[in-house]
Structure formats: C-alpha cells, structure tokens
Write a protein that holds these residues in place. Structure first.
Motif, PDB file in Angstrom:
ATOM      1  N   GLN A 162      34.238  38.366  49.388  1.00 30.01           N
ATOM      2  CA  GLN A 162      33.584  38.767  48.150  1.00 30.01           C
ATOM      3  C   GLN A 162      32.972  37.760  47.209  1.00 30.01           C
ATOM      4  O   GLN A 162      33.755  36.731  46.957  1.00 30.01           O
ATOM      5  N   ASN A 198      30.122  41.429  44.402  1.00 28.91           N
ATOM      6  CA  ASN A 198      30.811  42.069  43.423  1.00 28.91           C
ATOM      7  C   ASN A 198      29.797  42.620  42.546  1.00 28.91           C
ATOM      8  O   ASN A 198      29.202  41.801  41.796  1.00 28.91           O
ATOM      9  N   GLU A 258      37.081  37.872  44.496  1.00 23.20           N
ATOM     10  CA  GLU A 258      35.904  37.343  44.207  1.00 23.20           C
ATOM     11  C   GLU A 258      35.907  35.824  44.228  1.00 23.20           C
ATOM     12  O   GLU A 258      36.847  35.324  43.532  1.00 23.20           O
ATOM     13  N   LYS A 284      30.247  46.358  46.015  1.00 20.45           N
ATOM     14  CA  LYS A 284      31.040  47.116  45.356  1.00 20.45           C
ATOM     15  C   LYS A 284      30.721  47.240  44.175  1.00 20.45           C
ATOM     16  O   LYS A 284      30.264  46.260  43.250  1.00 20.45           O
ATOM     17  N   ALA A 290      41.877  46.075  48.256  1.00 22.32           N
ATOM     18  CA  ALA A 290      40.638  45.843  47.377  1.00 22.32           C
ATOM     19  C   ALA A 290      40.629  44.307  47.299  1.00 22.32           C
ATOM     20  O   ALA A 290      41.758  43.631  47.303  1.00 22.32           O
ATOM     21  N   PRO A 291      39.469  43.923  46.488  1.00 26.42           N
ATOM     22  CA  PRO A 291      39.587  42.349  46.194  1.00 26.42           C
ATOM     23  C   PRO A 291      40.435  42.315  45.089  1.00 26.42           C
ATOM     24  O   PRO A 291      40.020  43.067  43.970  1.00 26.42           O
ATOM     25  N   MET A 292      40.981  41.450  44.955  1.00 30.66           N
ATOM     26  CA  MET A 292      41.696  41.308  43.607  1.00 30.66           C
ATOM     27  C   MET A 292      42.147  39.547  43.253  1.00 30.66           C
ATOM     28  O   MET A 292      42.647  38.989  44.248  1.00 30.66           O
ATOM     29  N   VAL A 293      41.315  39.053  42.230  1.00 33.36           N
ATOM     30  CA  VAL A 293      41.435  37.752  42.033  1.00 33.36           C
ATOM     31  C   VAL A 293      42.979  37.430  41.861  1.00 33.36           C
ATOM     32  O   VAL A 293      43.774  38.277  41.055  1.00 33.36           O
ATOM     33  N   GLU A 344      49.098  45.626  45.133  1.00 34.55           N
ATOM     34  CA  GLU A 344      49.427  44.350  44.308  1.00 34.55           C
ATOM     35  C   GLU A 344      50.916  44.639  44.242  1.00 34.55           C
ATOM     36  O   GLU A 344      51.711  43.512  44.108  1.00 34.55           O
ATOM     37  N   ALA A 355      43.910  49.078  45.165  1.00 33.26           N
ATOM     38  CA  ALA A 355      44.091  47.743  44.621  1.00 33.26           C
ATOM     39  C   ALA A 355      45.531  47.540  43.732  1.00 33.26           C
ATOM     40  O   ALA A 355      46.389  46.920  44.693  1.00 33.26           O
ATOM     41  N   ARG A 356      45.881  48.301  42.845  1.00 32.13           N
ATOM     42  CA  ARG A 356      47.083  47.869  42.014  1.00 32.13           C
ATOM     43  C   ARG A 356      48.400  48.245  42.923  1.00 32.13           C
ATOM     44  O   ARG A 356      49.316  47.607  42.848  1.00 32.13           O
ATOM     45  N   ASN A 385      37.279  53.895  45.828  1.00 31.26           N
ATOM     46  CA  ASN A 385      38.072  53.064  45.183  1.00 31.26           C
ATOM     47  C   ASN A 385      38.464  53.658  43.703  1.00 31.26           C
ATOM     48  O   ASN A 385      37.743  54.050  42.983  1.00 31.26           O
ATOM     49  N   GLY A 386      39.782  53.702  43.464  1.00 30.97           N
ATOM     50  CA  GLY A 386      40.423  53.981  42.175  1.00 30.97           C
ATOM     51  C   GLY A 386      41.316  54.983  42.318  1.00 30.97           C
ATOM     52  O   GLY A 386      41.456  56.077  42.740  1.00 30.97           O
ATOM     53  N   ASP A 387      42.703  54.745  41.861  1.00 29.16           N
ATOM     54  CA  ASP A 387      43.810  55.358  41.866  1.00 29.16           C
ATOM     55  C   ASP A 387      44.307  55.951  43.311  1.00 29.16           C
ATOM     56  O   ASP A 387      45.103  56.952  43.310  1.00 29.16           O
ATOM     57  N   HIS A 429      33.967  52.038  42.949  1.00 26.15           N
ATOM     58  CA  HIS A 429      35.123  52.277  41.979  1.00 26.15           C
ATOM     59  C   HIS A 429      34.623  53.391  41.084  1.00 26.15           C
ATOM     60  O   HIS A 429      33.737  53.262  40.299  1.00 26.15           O
ATOM     61  N   ARG A 451      35.171  54.502  38.136  1.00 26.86           N
ATOM     62  CA  ARG A 451      35.401  54.265  36.978  1.00 26.86           C
ATOM     63  C   ARG A 451      34.117  53.511  36.409  1.00 26.86           C
ATOM     64  O   ARG A 451      33.575  52.796  37.057  1.00 26.86           O
TER      65      ARG A 451
HETATM   66  C1  FNR Z   1      40.793  43.530  40.477  1.00 20.10           C
HETATM   67  N1  FNR Z   1      39.553  44.001  40.746  1.00 20.10           N
HETATM   68  C2  FNR Z   1      38.546  43.451  41.253  1.00 20.10           C
HETATM   69  N2  FNR Z   1      37.431  43.929  41.667  1.00 20.10           N
HETATM   70  C3  FNR Z   1      36.548  43.065  42.491  1.00 20.10           C
HETATM   71  O1  FNR Z   1      35.354  43.842  42.797  1.00 20.10           O
HETATM   72  N3  FNR Z   1      36.754  42.010  42.542  1.00 20.10           N
HETATM   73  C4  FNR Z   1      37.807  41.187  42.216  1.00 20.10           C
HETATM   74  O2  FNR Z   1      38.169  40.084  42.495  1.00 20.10           O
HETATM   75  C5  FNR Z   1      38.775  42.041  41.582  1.00 20.10           C
HETATM   76  N4  FNR Z   1      39.765  41.418  40.880  1.00 20.10           N
HETATM   77  C6  FNR Z   1      40.970  42.131  40.610  1.00 20.10           C
HETATM   78  C7  FNR Z   1      42.218  41.465  40.308  1.00 20.10           C
HETATM   79  C8  FNR Z   1      43.236  42.550  39.646  1.00 20.10           C
HETATM   80  C9  FNR Z   1      44.745  41.762  39.494  1.00 20.10           C
HETATM   81  C10 FNR Z   1      43.193  43.757  39.876  1.00 20.10           C
HETATM   82  C11 FNR Z   1      44.290  44.581  39.259  1.00 20.10           C
HETATM   83  C12 FNR Z   1      41.927  44.259  39.888  1.00 20.10           C
HETATM   84  C13 FNR Z   1      39.443  45.449  40.732  1.00 20.10           C
HETATM   85  C14 FNR Z   1      39.863  46.223  42.024  1.00 20.10           C
HETATM   86  O3  FNR Z   1      39.197  45.955  43.016  1.00 20.10           O
HETATM   87  C15 FNR Z   1      39.730  47.798  41.847  1.00 20.10           C
HETATM   88  O4  FNR Z   1      38.547  48.098  41.712  1.00 20.10           O
HETATM   89  C16 FNR Z   1      40.584  48.312  40.702  1.00 20.10           C
HETATM   90  O5  FNR Z   1      41.793  47.909  40.498  1.00 20.10           O
HETATM   91  C17 FNR Z   1      40.675  49.828  41.103  1.00 20.10           C
HETATM   92  O6  FNR Z   1      41.366  50.305  42.026  1.00 20.10           O
HETATM   93  P1  FNR Z   1      43.092  50.571  41.763  1.00 20.10           P
HETATM   94  O7  FNR Z   1      43.742  49.604  41.133  1.00 20.10           O
HETATM   95  O8  FNR Z   1      43.007  51.946  41.003  1.00 20.10           O
HETATM   96  O9  FNR Z   1      43.623  50.966  43.238  1.00 20.10           O
END
Ligand code: FNR
Length: 347
Positions: A92, A118, A49, A162, A23-26, A252, A248-249, A224-226, A191, A193
């Motif tokens: 993204q 995003n 993003e 997304k 997943a995208p994660m800042v 991470e 995502a998490r 996406n999610g969990d 996602h 949620r």
């Molecule tokens: C995110 N998420 C997120 N989503 C997105 O569209 N662009 C982004 O840049 C980010 N950045 C980001 C950073 C961090 C540290 C986290 C934990 C999450 C949301 C992520 O992509 C995802 O949608 C959610 O975390 C749900 O997925 P999980 O964690 O349940 O697998």
C-alpha cells in the motif's frame, strides 16, 4: 540455498474476491504479523501504508540467511518483506502525487503481488498533505494517481485502492463510479466508515450492498470494518453481497483470527510463535515489542496474572534476549523460528 530471493518468480493471478484479507496497518501489519495471518488462513495480506517519498531513495538488500528483503534508507528499514509472502502481498502506497506514486510502485512491484493506494487515512498528516482521505475530496487526483501507477507497472501486477465511505451515499456512489470507470483497478476495498468516524463507531455495513451493485462485476469489492472472524465474515457476505472481507483490529489483537477453527490461544501459541519467528527473521525489536504488546493487551485468552506479567516484561525489555530473561527465563523460548518459517512456506 535458503528461500528464493531473486526477482524472478512466477506470478499467479491475485484472488481479491475470495476469503479474508489482512488489512493494511501501520506498525501492526509488519512482516511477522502478515506471515502468521497467512499461515492461519488469510488469503491476501496488505502491507502498512508507505508514503511514496519514504520509499523513493531506499536501497534494496536481501539477507542471505533468512531471505528477508529490506528497503532501507541510511540503514533504517522502511519496508521489509519475505519471499514467502510475495505472491499474496499487496503493497500500500500513501500518495498525493501521480509521479511520485508511480516511482514508488516501480521500485517495489518486483517483490509484491499488487499495488494499493490508500484513500482512507483520516489522520491530519495524511489529509493535510492531500493523501489518504484527502484524496476522497479530490477524486480527479485520486484517479490520476491510480492511472499513473497502472502505467508504471507491468499488466500482470494488479492495482487496487482502499477508500472510506463519504457521509452521503449519493456522493459515495458517484465517487465509486468515477474510480471504477478509470478501468485501471482490479479491486476496491470499502472501509464502511466515513472519515470523521472513529473505529469504535459501528461500521455502516448496511450501506455497502448498493455500492456492490453499482460496481457490478467490473471490479472486486472487498468489505472492511468490524469483521472479527470467519463467522462474522459470513454474516457480512450475506448482508452485503461481497465475496471477500478485510480484517484490521481483530488481526492486530490475534493474527490467527483468520482460522476456520477460530483464533488460537494467545499465551500458549500466538505470542511464543510470533517471538520465535520475529527473532529468526531479525525483525527489529522495537516493532516486535509493539506488536507483542498489542497481542498481550487485547487477548481475552490471557489470564489476568499472565497479562500483567507480560506487560511488565515487555515494558522493560530492550532486546529479544532480555524479554526471555524477564519472562520465561528459558532461552529455548526463542528457538525454532526457522521451522516456523518452513511451516508457513508449506501452508
Ligand atoms: C489502520 N488502518 C489503516 N488503513 C490503511 O489504509 N492504511 C494503513 O496503513 C492503516 N493503518 C492502520 C493502523 C492501525 C493500528 C489500525 C487499527 C488501523 C485502518 C484499517 O486498515 C481498517 O480500515 C480499520 O481499522 C477498520 O477495520 P476494522 O479494524 O474494523 O477491522
């Protein structure tokens, strides 16, 4: 010599509908994390993003030794990637403006496999500016941005988005239909949620099947999610009808969670591998430190004593070398990054 860094490379069709994606994660989804995820078995990796205005005006440079491509402003990297990931990297964009999104997409498409918008970030700075989850309240603008990105890049560069679910399922279905009916996206990640939900709230996976059915075969839907590993990915596929999931998490905490054999041990494998690769790629130390802290904090594989030691060493280290001195006391700890990159190239 070195890895290919020119803009001429052979594009392959992007396989959104298979496997598990990062997943995208800042901050967390930066280059070393993405490379380790790909090596472990991720199919595609999303970049964190990048807001359109942040990318626009960047200078593109290529490191002649490592091949790393950086988009930087006043020498500060805004987006960094490696040619090894290019055919599986989805960039993204954060945007609320069709023209700026197109300009950003045009700047970067040569170095990535696809462009994603995003439409889910619920943070105040995004929503307030009409970006992220703000776009869910303004689907006309959301669709206009997607069309504008589509028109800006060559046909072989796919466009995706997304979203989060809306509180009402009917509203979610109407939104999804409007997005899919633009005819310009190849993939829709949902996602599971709603914008007010926190990550600790269980994802609403049971609501996805209706969405998958409504979209049909027009566009790939990614859950996406969990999702945490291959086993949970399989359960989600069974429950929802999707063929691909995004993590995502769990990634991470351990980017090797994509492996069919389960995640690798953090202390003996993931952390040293991350540090070596990041050091070789000259990845900025502050981000390495942040990502190593995530690996350390959430890795059940670390013994209590080791975790405390790691955190203490990380907290005070101001460079790769200082980390070594405080942790392993053996400079060899950081060697071998070039070989790791070679392994990833061949994976
Ligand atoms: C995110 N998420 C997120 N989503 C997105 O569209 N662009 C982004 O840049 C980010 N950045 C980001 C950073 C961090 C540290 C986290 C934990 C999450 C949301 C992520 O992509 C995802 O949608 C959610 O975390 C749900 O997925 P999980 O964690 O349940 O697998």
């Amino acid at each position: 010599a070195g890895p290919s860094s020119t803009s001429s490379w052979t594009r392959m069709p992007v396989n959104y509908g298979k496997g598990m994606h990062l997943a995208p994660m800042v901050r967390s989804g930066t280059m070393p994390t993405r490379l380790l995820a790909l090596e472990a078995g991720a199919e595609l990796v999303w970049s964190p993003e990048t807001v359109d205005r942040a990318l626009i005006g960047c200078e593109r440079t290529v490191d002649p030794v490592t091949g790393v491509i950086s988009y930087s402003k006043t020498h500060r990297p805004v987006f960094t990637m490696h040619p090894v990931e290019r055919s599986r990297l989805i960039f993204q964009i954060g945007s609320s403006n069709a023209e700026l999104a197109a300009e950003a997409a045009k700047m970067v498409y040569q170095d990535v496999a696809g462009i994603d918008l995003n439409c889910g970030c619920p943070k105040h700075f995004s929503v307030h500016a009409g970006m992220g989850a703000g776009l869910l309240q303004n689907p006309d603008n959301l669709c206009a941005i997607l069309k504008s990105i589509r028109a800006a890049v060559p046909a072989e560069v796919p466009v995706s988005c997304k979203i989060r679910m809306l509180p009402s399922q009917d509203d979610t279905l109407a939104l999804v239909r409007q997005i899919v009916d633009t005819g310009v996206i190849s993939c829709l990640t949902v996602h599971c949620r709603t914008p007010p939900m926190r990550d600790r709230d269980a994802a609403l996976i049971h609501r996805l099947r209706d969405i998958v059915d409504a979209v049909g075969s027009k566009v790939v839907v990614v859950e996406n999610g969990d999702c945490t590993d291959c086993e949970s990915a399989e359960k989600i596929r069974q429950a929802t009808g999707v063929t691909a999931v995004m993590v995502a998490r769990a990634a991470e905490a351990n980017p090797t969670c994509f492996s069919a054999d389960g995640p690798r041990d953090a202390e003996t494998y993931v952390i040293p591998r991350y540090a070596r690769l990041a050091k070789y790629l000259d990845h900025h130390w502050s981000n390495t430190k942040f990502c190593l802290m995530q690996l350390t904090s959430s890795s059940p594989a670390l013994g209590k004593r080791s975790r405390a030691q790691w955190k203490a060493a990380l907290a005070t280290a101001k460079s790769y070398e200082e980390l070594v001195l405080q942790w392993e006391k053996d400079i060899n700890f950081l060697e071998g990054g070039a070989e790791i990159l070679e392994d990833i190239t061949q994976a």
